[in-house]
Design a protein around this motif. Structure first.
Motif, PDB file in Angstrom:
ATOM      1  N   ASN A 134       0.830  -1.232   0.000  1.00 34.37           N
ATOM      2  CA  ASN A 134       0.000   0.000   0.000  1.00 34.37           C
ATOM      3  C   ASN A 134       0.859   1.275   0.000  1.00 34.37           C
ATOM      4  O   ASN A 134       0.350   2.365   0.216  1.00 34.37           O
ATOM      5  CB  ASN A 134      -0.934   0.000   1.212  1.00 34.37           C
ATOM      6  N   TYR A 135       2.190   1.112  -0.196  1.00 31.93           N
ATOM      7  CA  TYR A 135       3.170   2.203  -0.278  1.00 31.93           C
ATOM      8  C   TYR A 135       3.410   2.916   1.056  1.00 31.93           C
ATOM      9  O   TYR A 135       4.512   3.361   1.315  1.00 31.93           O
ATOM     10  CB  TYR A 135       2.838   3.217  -1.381  1.00 31.93           C
ATOM     11  N   ALA A 136       2.374   3.072   1.912  1.00 30.06           N
ATOM     12  CA  ALA A 136       2.518   3.625   3.273  1.00 30.06           C
ATOM     13  C   ALA A 136       3.293   4.950   3.309  1.00 30.06           C
ATOM     14  O   ALA A 136       4.146   5.156   4.161  1.00 30.06           O
ATOM     15  CB  ALA A 136       3.199   2.579   4.174  1.00 30.06           C
ATOM     16  N   LEU A 137       2.987   5.864   2.387  1.00 34.83           N
ATOM     17  CA  LEU A 137       3.636   7.184   2.398  1.00 34.83           C
ATOM     18  C   LEU A 137       2.969   8.080   3.447  1.00 34.83           C
ATOM     19  O   LEU A 137       1.784   7.943   3.718  1.00 34.83           O
ATOM     20  CB  LEU A 137       3.527   7.836   1.017  1.00 34.83           C
ATOM     21  N   PHE A 138       3.748   9.004   4.025  1.00 36.01           N
ATOM     22  CA  PHE A 138       3.186   9.934   5.013  1.00 36.01           C
ATOM     23  C   PHE A 138       2.437  11.038   4.277  1.00 36.01           C
ATOM     24  O   PHE A 138       3.048  11.783   3.504  1.00 36.01           O
ATOM     25  CB  PHE A 138       4.289  10.545   5.883  1.00 36.01           C
ATOM     26  N   PRO A 139       1.115  11.158   4.503  1.00 38.33           N
ATOM     27  CA  PRO A 139       0.326  12.107   3.700  1.00 38.33           C
ATOM     28  C   PRO A 139       0.714  13.569   3.909  1.00 38.33           C
ATOM     29  O   PRO A 139       0.555  14.395   3.008  1.00 38.33           O
ATOM     30  CB  PRO A 139      -1.116  11.853   4.163  1.00 38.33           C
ATOM     31  N   HIS A 140       1.259  13.900   5.105  1.00 37.16           N
ATOM     32  CA  HIS A 140       1.549  15.306   5.426  1.00 37.16           C
ATOM     33  C   HIS A 140       2.961  15.733   4.994  1.00 37.16           C
ATOM     34  O   HIS A 140       3.310  16.904   5.100  1.00 37.16           O
ATOM     35  CB  HIS A 140       1.384  15.535   6.935  1.00 37.16           C
ATOM     36  N   LEU A 141       3.771  14.776   4.519  1.00 41.04           N
ATOM     37  CA  LEU A 141       5.133  15.110   4.083  1.00 41.04           C
ATOM     38  C   LEU A 141       5.204  15.124   2.561  1.00 41.04           C
ATOM     39  O   LEU A 141       4.565  14.309   1.898  1.00 41.04           O
ATOM     40  CB  LEU A 141       6.141  14.068   4.590  1.00 41.04           C
ATOM     41  N   ASN A 142       6.003  16.064   2.023  1.00 39.87           N
ATOM     42  CA  ASN A 142       6.161  16.062   0.568  1.00 39.87           C
ATOM     43  C   ASN A 142       7.030  14.880   0.139  1.00 39.87           C
ATOM     44  O   ASN A 142       7.556  14.130   0.973  1.00 39.87           O
ATOM     45  CB  ASN A 142       6.694  17.416   0.062  1.00 39.87           C
ATOM     46  N   VAL A 143       7.155  14.718  -1.165  1.00 47.33           N
ATOM     47  CA  VAL A 143       7.872  13.572  -1.730  1.00 47.33           C
ATOM     48  C   VAL A 143       9.308  13.500  -1.212  1.00 47.33           C
ATOM     49  O   VAL A 143       9.787  12.443  -0.777  1.00 47.33           O
ATOM     50  CB  VAL A 143       7.835  13.661  -3.280  1.00 47.33           C
ATOM     51  N   ARG A 144      10.015  14.632  -1.222  1.00 53.58           N
ATOM     52  CA  ARG A 144      11.415  14.660  -0.781  1.00 53.58           C
ATOM     53  C   ARG A 144      11.536  14.223   0.678  1.00 53.58           C
ATOM     54  O   ARG A 144      12.398  13.398   1.026  1.00 53.58           O
ATOM     55  CB  ARG A 144      11.980  16.078  -0.950  1.00 53.58           C
ATOM     56  N   LYS A 197      19.865  17.925   7.493  1.00 55.91           N
ATOM     57  CA  LYS A 197      18.878  18.183   6.447  1.00 55.91           C
ATOM     58  C   LYS A 197      19.498  18.249   5.047  1.00 55.91           C
ATOM     59  O   LYS A 197      19.004  17.626   4.098  1.00 55.91           O
ATOM     60  CB  LYS A 197      18.143  19.496   6.758  1.00 55.91           C
ATOM     61  N   ALA A 198      20.600  18.976   4.910  1.00 57.30           N
ATOM     62  CA  ALA A 198      21.215  19.146   3.582  1.00 57.30           C
ATOM     63  C   ALA A 198      21.659  17.792   3.012  1.00 57.30           C
ATOM     64  O   ALA A 198      21.428  17.498   1.831  1.00 57.30           O
ATOM     65  CB  ALA A 198      22.401  20.103   3.682  1.00 57.30           C
ATOM     66  N   THR A 199      22.265  16.976   3.866  1.00 54.92           N
ATOM     67  CA  THR A 199      22.770  15.669   3.416  1.00 54.92           C
ATOM     68  C   THR A 199      21.635  14.744   3.020  1.00 54.92           C
ATOM     69  O   THR A 199      21.669  14.100   1.967  1.00 54.92           O
ATOM     70  CB  THR A 199      23.627  15.005   4.526  1.00 54.92           C
ATOM     71  N   ARG A 200      20.601  14.696   3.880  1.00 56.96           N
ATOM     72  CA  ARG A 200      19.501  13.764   3.575  1.00 56.96           C
ATOM     73  C   ARG A 200      18.701  14.220   2.355  1.00 56.96           C
ATOM     74  O   ARG A 200      18.256  13.405   1.562  1.00 56.96           O
ATOM     75  CB  ARG A 200      18.608  13.525   4.795  1.00 56.96           C
ATOM     76  N   HIS A 201      18.559  15.535   2.183  1.00 59.45           N
ATOM     77  CA  HIS A 201      17.839  16.037   1.013  1.00 59.45           C
ATOM     78  C   HIS A 201      18.625  15.755  -0.272  1.00 59.45           C
ATOM     79  O   HIS A 201      18.038  15.404  -1.301  1.00 59.45           O
ATOM     80  CB  HIS A 201      17.553  17.526   1.143  1.00 59.45           C
ATOM     81  N   LYS A 202      19.942  15.886  -0.204  1.00 60.28           N
ATOM     82  CA  LYS A 202      20.787  15.617  -1.371  1.00 60.28           C
ATOM     83  C   LYS A 202      20.655  14.140  -1.784  1.00 60.28           C
ATOM     84  O   LYS A 202      20.505  13.817  -2.961  1.00 60.28           O
ATOM     85  CB  LYS A 202      22.244  15.946  -1.041  1.00 60.28           C
ATOM     86  N   LYS A 203      20.678  13.262  -0.786  1.00 57.74           N
ATOM     87  CA  LYS A 203      20.574  11.829  -1.062  1.00 57.74           C
ATOM     88  C   LYS A 203      19.172  11.482  -1.586  1.00 57.74           C
ATOM     89  O   LYS A 203      19.016  10.684  -2.504  1.00 57.74           O
ATOM     90  CB  LYS A 203      20.879  11.041   0.213  1.00 57.74           C
ATOM     91  N   ALA A 204      18.146  12.102  -0.986  1.00 57.62           N
ATOM     92  CA  ALA A 204      16.765  11.864  -1.430  1.00 57.62           C
ATOM     93  C   ALA A 204      16.585  12.288  -2.886  1.00 57.62           C
ATOM     94  O   ALA A 204      15.969  11.582  -3.682  1.00 57.62           O
ATOM     95  CB  ALA A 204      15.783  12.614  -0.526  1.00 57.62           C
ATOM     96  N   MET A 205      17.154  13.441  -3.239  1.00 55.30           N
ATOM     97  CA  MET A 205      17.018  13.938  -4.614  1.00 55.30           C
ATOM     98  C   MET A 205      17.747  13.026  -5.613  1.00 55.30           C
ATOM     99  O   MET A 205      17.271  12.815  -6.727  1.00 55.30           O
ATOM    100  CB  MET A 205      17.538  15.376  -4.725  1.00 55.30           C
ATOM    101  N   ALA A 206      18.883  12.468  -5.202  1.00 55.60           N
ATOM    102  CA  ALA A 206      19.617  11.551  -6.086  1.00 55.60           C
ATOM    103  C   ALA A 206      18.769  10.307  -6.376  1.00 55.60           C
ATOM    104  O   ALA A 206      18.715   9.821  -7.511  1.00 55.60           O
ATOM    105  CB  ALA A 206      20.942  11.155  -5.442  1.00 55.60           C
TER     106      ALA A 206
END
Length: 325
Positions: A86-96, A110-119
Motif C-alpha cells: 500500500n506504499y505507506a507514504l506519510f500524507p503530510h510530508l512532501n515527496v522529498r 537536512k542538507a545531506t539527507r535532502h541531497k541523497k533523497a534527490m539523487a
C-alpha cells in the motif's frame, strides 16, 4: 554453492498457534539476483518475506545475510528494506521528505539527507515532483516514491510485497521494466512476492514457487515453466496440460498439442477462446480429462471448430514430461 554475499534461509519455520504458515524451508538466494517468490494465497510467500524483513518473528530456523545471522535483529539493522503493497507514504510530508524520512530518524542533517533523497528521486524519475504531497500523485508515481524511500537506506536486499498489484495493466508492464532496470543498476538482490505467473516470468532470474508452506520448485523461469516437477507447479505456472498417460501423471505444453486429421486421441471441443495471435481450444478426451491446445489463428480459422464438434488431438510423445508424485 554459497558465497558470503548470499541471503540464506535455514530451516525457516513460522507458526501461528497450530497453523504452520512456513514449514522448515531452506533456500539460498544468489547475490545481485532478481527473485520472484510466487504461489497461491496462503502458501507462505508473504510470511517468508516478512520474516526476512523482521516484521514477523521466526518460530524456528534462521536467516543469514552476508554470513551473519539476522533473525533477531530489528528491521533497520538487517541490511534489508521493504516496500509495502500500500506504499505507506506519510500524507503530510512532501515527496522529498517522505524519501528522506529514515535518514531524519537516524539524525542525518537536512542538507545531506535532502541531497541523497534527490539523487534517488532522480533514479526513479521523480525529482521534478519533489515538492508534491502524496495525494497529488498518481498510483504509479506514489510507487516510485515508495521505491526511492526503501532504497535510501542502501539495503543489500530489497523486499517487495506485491508491488504492482494496485496498478492498471498498462502501467504494471511499464513498472516491471523499471524494476528490472533498477535492480540491474543497483546490483542488489530484489525479492519480489507475486501471485502473477507472467510477472514472475518477465522479471525473475529465479522463480521460487511455494505451495502449502513449502518451496515446491525453484530455478530459472524457463526451467520452472518448461520443466515443472510436480502437478501443482505445472498447473500453477500455466501453459501445461496434466494427464494420466499409460499409468503415469504427465504434463504436455498446450502449444505442443495439435489438431490432427488422423491418429492421436479422439476428443470433443468444449470451448474456443480467441486470443489474438492464437486460439485456445479446450476439449475433452476419452477418459473425461480436459486438454487445451494453443493453435495459431491462421491454422484454426482455416478449419474452424465449434464447441460440441468431434476432433482428434495429437502430440509428439517425446514432449510428454513426467511429473513427480
Amino acid at each position: 554453492m554459497r558465497t558470503q554475499g548470499d541471503l540464506e534461509l535455514v530451516h525457516l519455520t513460522k507458526r501461528y498457534g497450530d497453523t504452520v504458515a512456513v514449514d522448515d524451508i531452506s533456500h539460498i538466494f544468489a547475490p545481485a539476483s532478481y527473485v520472484c517468490l510466487l504461489g497461491p494465497s496462503g502458501c507462505g510467500k508473504s510470511s517468508t518475506l516478512r520474516m526476512i524483513a523482521g516484521h514477523e518473528t521466526v518460530s524456528s530456523g534462521g536467516i543469514v545475510l552476508h554470513g551473519m545471522e539476522i533473525s533477531d535483529l530489528p528491521p533497520a539493522q538487517r541490511g534489508t528494506a521493504m516496500m509495502f503493497q500500500n506504499y505507506a507514504l506519510f500524507p503530510h510530508l512532501n515527496v522529498r521528505d517522505n524519501v528522506a524520512f529514515s535518514l531524519r530518524m537516524k539524525g542525518v542533517d537536512k542538507a545531506t539527507r535532502h541531497k541523497k533523497a534527490m539523487a534517488l528521486l532522480d533514479l526513479v524519475d521523480m525529482a521534478h515532483l519533489a515538492d508534491r504531497l502524496p495525494a497529488q500523485l498518481s498510483g504509479g508515481q506514489q510507487q516510485r516514491v515508495a521505491l526511492a524511500r526503501a532504497l535510501i537506506t542502501e539495503p543489500r536486499v530489497l523486499l517487495l510485497d506485491e508491488p504492482l498489484s494496485a496498478l492498471d495493466p498498462f502501467l504494471r508492464i511499464r513498472m516491471r521494466a523499471e524494476l528490472k532496470r533498477l535492480q540491474r543498476e543497483l546490483g542488489i538482490t530484489f525479492i519480489h512476492v507475486t501471485h502473477g505467473q507472467d510477472e514472475a516470468l518477465a522479471l525473475a532470474d529465479e522463480c521460487v514457487v511455494m505451495n502449502r508452506a513449502v518451496i515446491e520448485q525453484a530455478g530459472p523461469p524457463r526451467e520452472v515453466w518448461g520443466a515443472p516437477r510436480t502437478e501443482f507447479v505445472a498447473r500453477f505456472m500455466g501453459g501445461h496440460n496434466v494427464l494420466d498417460w499409460h499409468g503415469a501423471r504427465v504434463a504436455i505444453r498446450s502449444d505442443e498439442v495439435r489438431i490432427v486429421a488422423s491418429g492421436g486421441v479422439a476428443a470433443t471441443a468444449r470451448a474456443v477462446e480467441y486470443q489474438g495471435d492464437r486460439v485456445a481450444l479446450t476439449a475433452k478426451i476419452e477418459g473425461g480429462e480436459e486438454i487445451t491446445a494453443l493453435v495459431s489463428d491462421a491454422a484454426f480459422f482455416a478449419q474452424p471448430i465449434n464447441p460440441g464438434e468431434a476432433l482428434r488431438l495429437g502430440w509428439d510423445e517425446g514432449r510428454l514430461h513426467r511429473l513427480e508424485a
